[in-house]
Design a protein around this motif. Structure first.
Motif, PDB file in Angstrom:
ATOM      1  N   UNK A 116       0.748  -1.107  -0.025  1.00 17.73           N
ATOM      2  CA  UNK A 116       0.011  -0.033  -0.077  1.00 17.73           C
ATOM      3  C   UNK A 116       0.879   1.091  -0.123  1.00 17.73           C
ATOM      4  N   UNK A 117       1.881   1.204   0.749  1.00 15.24           N
ATOM      5  CA  UNK A 117       2.915   2.517   0.983  1.00 15.24           C
ATOM      6  C   UNK A 117       3.728   2.463  -0.521  1.00 15.24           C
ATOM      7  N   UNK A 118       3.580   2.180  -1.370  1.00 14.01           N
ATOM      8  CA  UNK A 118       4.460   1.995  -2.524  1.00 14.01           C
ATOM      9  C   UNK A 118       3.855   2.708  -3.656  1.00 14.01           C
ATOM     10  N   UNK A 119       4.114   3.919  -3.837  1.00 12.66           N
ATOM     11  CA  UNK A 119       3.616   4.914  -4.952  1.00 12.66           C
ATOM     12  C   UNK A 119       4.082   4.287  -6.284  1.00 12.66           C
ATOM     13  N   UNK A 189      18.754  -5.811   5.712  1.00 11.44           N
ATOM     14  CA  UNK A 189      19.552  -5.226   4.646  1.00 11.44           C
ATOM     15  C   UNK A 189      18.760  -5.029   3.507  1.00 11.44           C
ATOM     16  N   UNK A 190      18.023  -6.031   2.985  1.00 11.06           N
ATOM     17  CA  UNK A 190      17.447  -5.857   1.940  1.00 11.06           C
ATOM     18  C   UNK A 190      16.113  -5.084   1.983  1.00 11.06           C
ATOM     19  N   UNK A 191      15.733  -4.946   3.147  1.00 14.11           N
ATOM     20  CA  UNK A 191      14.510  -3.904   3.302  1.00 14.11           C
ATOM     21  C   UNK A 191      15.220  -2.460   3.242  1.00 14.11           C
ATOM     22  N   UNK A 192      16.212  -2.454   3.803  1.00  7.83           N
ATOM     23  CA  UNK A 192      16.938  -1.000   3.673  1.00  7.83           C
ATOM     24  C   UNK A 192      17.513  -0.825   2.279  1.00  7.83           C
ATOM     25  N   UNK A 193      17.903  -1.694   1.523  1.00  6.14           N
ATOM     26  CA  UNK A 193      18.207  -1.552  -0.076  1.00  6.14           C
ATOM     27  C   UNK A 193      16.643  -1.142  -0.784  1.00  6.14           C
ATOM     28  N   UNK A 194      15.779  -1.938  -0.232  1.00  3.33           N
ATOM     29  CA  UNK A 194      14.353  -1.443  -1.066  1.00  3.33           C
ATOM     30  C   UNK A 194      14.116  -0.054  -0.716  1.00  3.33           C
ATOM     31  N   UNK A 195      14.417   0.410   0.730  1.00  4.00           N
ATOM     32  CA  UNK A 195      13.934   1.682   0.958  1.00  4.00           C
ATOM     33  C   UNK A 195      14.698   2.903   0.243  1.00  4.00           C
ATOM     34  N   UNK A 196      16.035   2.341   0.015  1.00  3.01           N
ATOM     35  CA  UNK A 196      17.144   3.432  -0.611  1.00  3.01           C
ATOM     36  C   UNK A 196      16.450   3.567  -2.121  1.00  3.01           C
ATOM     37  N   UNK A 197      16.128   2.223  -2.553  1.00  2.00           N
ATOM     38  CA  UNK A 197      15.553   2.553  -4.095  1.00  2.00           C
ATOM     39  C   UNK A 197      14.415   3.151  -4.451  1.00  2.00           C
ATOM     40  N   UNK A 198      13.500   2.814  -3.259  1.00  2.00           N
ATOM     41  CA  UNK A 198      12.268   3.807  -3.541  1.00  2.00           C
ATOM     42  C   UNK A 198      12.560   5.272  -3.168  1.00  2.00           C
ATOM     43  N   UNK A 199      13.428   5.638  -2.476  1.00  4.13           N
ATOM     44  CA  UNK A 199      14.011   7.054  -2.309  1.00  4.13           C
ATOM     45  C   UNK A 199      14.208   7.565  -3.171  1.00  4.13           C
TER      46      UNK A 199
END
Length: 203
Positions: A116-119, A189-199
């Motif tokens: 849901x929180x993925x534009x 680490x994977x969640x952080x990487x996904x956050x960075x990619x989304x940012x």
């Protein structure tokens, strides 16, 4: 159903992402049933994006950089929260033995929020689906709805398969405490990487 649409959707869905990670974690932490529940939650998380695209809300999001940025950074914050919780021994996505499992409702809640929180999903539905609707389509809304439902069905099938496969390795993982430790770190680490990619996503 358009074969090109199905093949393209399959490639997009099967690519590693937040939903797949949540489902894998559920399968490893709580078994095959929990992974299917998580797949249901991830699929439900695509529903608001689908409705936004069909009703035109995604177009407004696409036209408003401020709204897009706001939603994006809420998503980034949630992914970082997931990373932190995954590292905790008592976190909701822990890879843990039986007896520490979350309820189905909590698993679904986590999975829904992950998508849901993925534009990017709204932009995806807005930009991707119309390509498979001809200019002379008599009922474009109906066709878009049918394609969206097919996408959701494929999402559930692929994510459930990921989770069930992960669950098949559960006993091996649980029997090795060192593996559990490093797996929690890998998920974080994977969640952080996904956050960075989304940012880094831009309109």
């Amino acid at each position: 159903m358009n074969v090109e649409f199905l093949l393209t959707s399959l490639v997009i869905i099967a690519s590693p992402g937040t939903g797949a990670l949540v489902t894998l974690a559920a399968g490893l932490a709580r078994g095959a049933r929990a992974s299917v529940v998580a797949a249901v939650g991830c699929t439900l998380g695509t529903l608001p994006h689908m409705l936004a695209a069909i009703t035109g809300l995604a177009a407004l999001l696409h036209a408003s950089p401020m709204a897009f940025e706001a939603i994006k950074y809420v998503g980034v914050a949630y992914l970082l929260y997931m990373a932190w919780m995954t590292l905790r021994a008592d976190g909701p996505l822990q890879i843990a033995p039986d007896g520490l499992a979350d309820s189905d409702g909590k698993v679904i809640q986590q999975a829904v929020l992950a998508n849901l929180l993925n534009p990017k999903l709204s932009i995806f539905f807005f930009a991707f689906l119309p390509q498979f609707i001809g200019p002379g389509e008599a009922r474009p809304t109906r066709t878009m709805l049918e394609l969206s439902l097919a996408f959701m069905a494929m999402t559930f099938a692929v994510f459930a398969a990921y989770g069930v496969i992960a669950a098949s390795f559960r006993d091996r993982v649980l029997s090795r405490p060192g593996v559990l430790h490093w797996m929690r770190r890998a998920f974080a680490v994977t969640f952080v990487a996904l956050a960075a990619r989304l940012a880094l996503v831009r309109l």
